[in-house]
Design an enzyme around this catalytic site. Structure first.
Site, short mmCIF file in Angstrom:
data_model
loop_
_atom_site.label_atom_id
_atom_site.label_comp_id
_atom_site.label_asym_id
_atom_site.label_seq_id
_atom_site.Cartn_x
_atom_site.Cartn_y
_atom_site.Cartn_z
NE ARG A 1 9.83 6.18 8.52
CZ ARG A 1 8.93 5.94 7.57
NH1 ARG A 1 9.18 5.01 6.65
NH2 ARG A 1 7.79 6.61 7.54
CB ALA B 1 1.61 -0.06 6.44
CE1 TYR C 1 8.63 4.92 2.66
CE2 TYR C 1 7.30 6.91 2.97
CZ TYR C 1 7.68 5.65 3.37
OH TYR C 1 7.12 5.09 4.50
CG HIS D 1 11.40 -2.30 4.70
ND1 HIS D 1 10.04 -2.43 4.53
CD2 HIS D 1 11.82 -3.41 5.32
CE1 HIS D 1 9.68 -3.59 5.05
NE2 HIS D 1 10.73 -4.20 5.53
NE ARG E 1 3.84 6.59 1.55
CZ ARG E 1 4.25 5.39 1.94
NH1 ARG E 1 4.91 4.62 1.12
NH2 ARG E 1 3.99 4.97 3.14
CG ASN F 1 8.50 -1.87 0.22
OD1 ASN F 1 7.91 -2.01 1.29
ND2 ASN F 1 9.05 -0.72 -0.14
CD GLU G 1 11.05 -7.64 5.52
OE1 GLU G 1 11.39 -8.78 5.93
OE2 GLU G 1 10.59 -6.77 6.28
N PRO H 1 0.79 -1.22 0.00
CG PRO H 1 -0.19 -1.17 2.09
CD PRO H 1 0.48 -2.09 1.13
CG ASN H 2 -0.19 4.28 1.36
OD1 ASN H 2 -1.17 4.84 0.90
ND2 ASN H 2 -0.20 3.67 2.53
C1 DHK Z 1 7.10 1.62 3.17
C2 DHK Z 1 5.95 1.89 3.83
O1 DHK Z 1 4.84 2.22 3.17
C3 DHK Z 1 5.88 1.89 5.31
O2 DHK Z 1 4.61 1.55 5.79
C4 DHK Z 1 6.94 1.00 5.93
C5 DHK Z 1 8.29 1.10 3.85
C6 DHK Z 1 8.30 1.33 5.34
C7 DHK Z 1 9.57 1.50 3.13
O3 DHK Z 1 10.48 2.06 3.75
O4 DHK Z 1 9.67 1.23 1.92
O5 DHK Z 1 6.95 1.17 7.31
#
Ligand code: DHK
Length: 146
Positions: free
Chosen positions: A108, A78, A24, A101, A19, A75, A99, A11-12
Site C-alpha cells: 500500500r 493508523a 479489510y 495488520h 469500511r 492491530n 502485531e 482506530p476505525n
Molecule cells: C489498519 C488500518 O486502519 C490502517 O491504518 C493500517 C491496518 C493498516 C490493517 O491492515 O489492519 O495502515
C-alpha cells in the site's frame, strides 16, 4: 487456569465489515472476537478483544495487560505508523507481543510501510485478512507453551 491474551485494535477497526471491504474484508470485529474466543478455548487461552479510536485508551489497556495478560496481540490501525507512545507502552510489557495488520501494508502507500510497533513486536502478520488474528493466537500459544 488458562492464561489471558489481550487483543487490541486501534482506530476505525470498529467499522470492520463496513469500511473499505475490498481492503479489510466483510467480517466484523465481533466476528473476529468470536473466532478468537473459540480458538482460544482450543489452545487453552482466554482472549479479551478491545477496540478504541483513542490512543490513550489503547495505552491504558497495555498498562492493564502488564498485570492481567500473558501476551498482547495488537492491530494499532493508523497508530502503527505514528505512535511512539504506543511503542513506549508496549516496551513496558514483558510478555510476547504480536502485531497484526489485516491488509498487506507493504503493498500500500509508502506511509504504511513504517511501523513503530514493529520495534517491539516479536512477530508481525500482514495481509492474511482477519485470519491474521487467529494465526497470531496460534503463535502466541506456541510462544507461551500452552
Ligand atoms: C489498519 C488500518 O486502519 C490502517 O491504518 C493500517 C491496518 C493498516 C490493517 O491492515 O489492519 O495502515
Amino acid at each position: 487456569m488458562s492464561q489471558q491474551i489481550t487483543i487490541l485494535n486501534g482506530p476505525n477497526l470498529n467499522l470492520l465489515g463496513q469500511r473499505e471491504p475490498e481492503i479489510y474484508g466483510a467480517e466484523t470485529l465481533d466476528d473476529v472476537a468470536m473466532r478468537c474466543a473459540a480458538l482460544g478455548e482450543e489452545l487453552n487461552l482466554e482472549t479479551i478483544l478491545r477496540q478504541s479510536n483513542h490512543e490513550g485508551a489503547l495505552i491504558d489497556w497495555i498498562h492493564e495487560a502488564r498485570q492481567t495478560a500473558a501476551g498482547i496481540i495488537i492491530n494499532p490501525g493508523a497508530f502503527t505508523h505514528t505512535s511512539i507512545a504506543i511503542l513506549d507502552a508496549l516496551n513496558t510489557f514483558e510478555g510476547p507481543v504480536i502485531e497484526v495488520h489485516i491488509s498487506n501494508v507493504h503493498r500500500r502507500e509508502s506511509f504504511r510501510h513504517h511501523s513503530y510497533v514493529s520495534l517491539r513486536a516479536d512477530g508481525v502478520l500482514a495481509g492474511f485478512g482477519v485470519q491474521g488474528y487467529e494465526l497470531a493466537l496460534r503463535r502466541m500459544a506456541h510462544l507461551l507453551g500452552t
